[in-house]
Enzyme design. Structure first.
Site, PDB file in Angstrom:
ATOM      1  N   SER A  74       0.841  -1.194   0.000  1.00  0.00           N
ATOM      2  CA  SER A  74       0.000   0.000   0.000  1.00  0.00           C
ATOM      3  C   SER A  74       0.879   1.249   0.000  1.00  0.00           C
ATOM      4  O   SER A  74       1.719   1.404  -0.871  1.00  0.00           O
ATOM      5  CB  SER A  74      -0.971  -0.045   1.186  1.00  0.00           C
ATOM      6  OG  SER A  74      -2.041   0.839   1.001  1.00  0.00           O
ATOM      7  N   ASP A 116      -5.676  -4.205  -2.547  1.00  0.00           N
ATOM      8  CA  ASP A 116      -4.637  -3.810  -1.603  1.00  0.00           C
ATOM      9  C   ASP A 116      -3.831  -5.000  -1.077  1.00  0.00           C
ATOM     10  O   ASP A 116      -4.393  -6.032  -0.686  1.00  0.00           O
ATOM     11  CB  ASP A 116      -5.295  -3.084  -0.428  1.00  0.00           C
ATOM     12  CG  ASP A 116      -4.332  -2.183   0.315  1.00  0.00           C
ATOM     13  OD1 ASP A 116      -3.260  -2.661   0.711  1.00  0.00           O
ATOM     14  OD2 ASP A 116      -4.663  -0.997   0.498  1.00  0.00           O
TER      15      ASP A 116
END
Length: 332
Positions: free
Chosen positions: A88, A200
């Site tokens: 991320s 993610d």
């Protein structure tokens, strides 16, 4: 007299034959010893070397600015980082740093970015925003655009939406893998790469210690941005519900990534909101403070070099030990 002379010559010839036979036997024995020596296995040579330090940068939206403080201290103290894996915002910071962006440039970037720098609100069944604005941002900001051109090896994590499998990118273009690593489910649309819908990396690698270990790190320094999503009261909106749910799940699975870390540092980001970009200076300072507290442990790694057997086949062209690399996963 002839008999005596003949007997003497026979004795002399016998002595010569015995001496010659002895020389032949000794030669054969020496030859055998040489063959045995050459046939014996070559034992590995033990070499001392500085352990390769790998940095695992976790996710946390704006809280990820604390990673800049960690990198700042590592540079100031001359601690060499040999490889990085990021999830991320950790992937965004890691890609920037490994591409050659300086700590000062990262600091300036942190002061200028906002949520809308990366996100564009949209109407979709799959999310409330697209992070396609990251394409132009990364194109401008990164010093190089492919994994192969990086000055420091990098792994970028994402999660296959359909299988739940963790995906780690090491080759090809970096831009879409970083976008996928930042595609927080429910908020951002999934990113499609090579026919796979990716979200993610926090779902599979909250802190990517295993990926950086697989890249060849001898010592893994993990940076965990622990913090709640909401303000401690009732959720304000859907994003609080989604975010806090993921925070709970990540805490429950923390044992999985901690087992591959040699040292975990946790900057004190609990008082920061997920979108507190305006507090960049404070976030950098808490990253610095956490890294400085961990310096004695890291210095011990450098003061006590690893000793490991290195065979001739495992030594690189420059005389250093070759480092095992995972099979590349191209982004395009």
């Amino acid at each position: 007299m002839q008999v005596v002379g003949w007997a003497a010559r026979r004795a002399e010839d016998a002595g010569f034959a015995v001496n010659s036979l002895g020389k032949i036997i000794r030669s054969v024995q020496a030859f055998g010893r040489e063959l045995s020596r050459q046939a014996a296995p070559i034992l590995p040579v033990r070499t001392s070397r500085t352990p390769a330090i790998g940095l695992a940068l976790g996710g946390g939206f704006a809280r990820g600015i604390a990673h800049v403080g960690v990198l700042k201290v590592l540079e100031q103290e001359g601690i060499p980082v040999r490889m990085v894996a990021g999830t991320s915002v950790g992937a965004l910071i890691g890609a920037s740093y490994c591409s050659g962006v300086t700590v000062d440039e990262l600091t300036a970037m942190a002061h200028n970015v906002r949520f809308t720098t990366f996100a564009r609100w949209t109407l979709s069944r799959c999310g409330f925003a697209s992070n396609d604005r990251m394409i132009s941002f990364l194109t401008r900001f990164l010093k190089v655009k492919t994994f192969e051109d990086l000055r420091i090896p990098l792994g970028v994590t994402a999660t296959d939406f359909n299988t739940g499998e963790g995906v780690v990118f090491h080759s090809g273009s970096m831009i879409d893998p970083v976008r996928a690593s930042c595609a927080y489910p429910g908020m951002f649309l999934p990113v499609q790469i090579r026919g796979r819908y990716l979200v993610d990396g926090m779902l599979s690698h909250p802190v990517p210690t295993h990926p950086v270990r697989e890249m060849g790190a001898d010592r893994v320094l993990a940076v965990h941005l622990k913090g709640t999503w909401g303000n401690g009261g009732a959720p304000r909106h859907l994003f609080d519900v989604i975010g806090q749910s993921f925070a709970i799940a990540q805490d429950a699975m923390s044992r999985l990534w901690r087992e591959a870390a040699d040292l975990v540092i946790e900057p004190d980001v609990a008082g920061f909101a997920y979108d507190d970009f305006k507090r960049a200076d404070e976030l950098i300072r808490v990253g610095e403070a956490a890294m400085r507290q961990a310096l004695p442990a890291v210095r011990k790694w450098l003061a006590m070099p690893d000793e490991e057997p290195v065979s001739a086949k495992a030594v690189g062209a420059n005389g250093s030990a070759a480092v095992a690399r995972p099979a590349p996963m191209p982004a395009d």
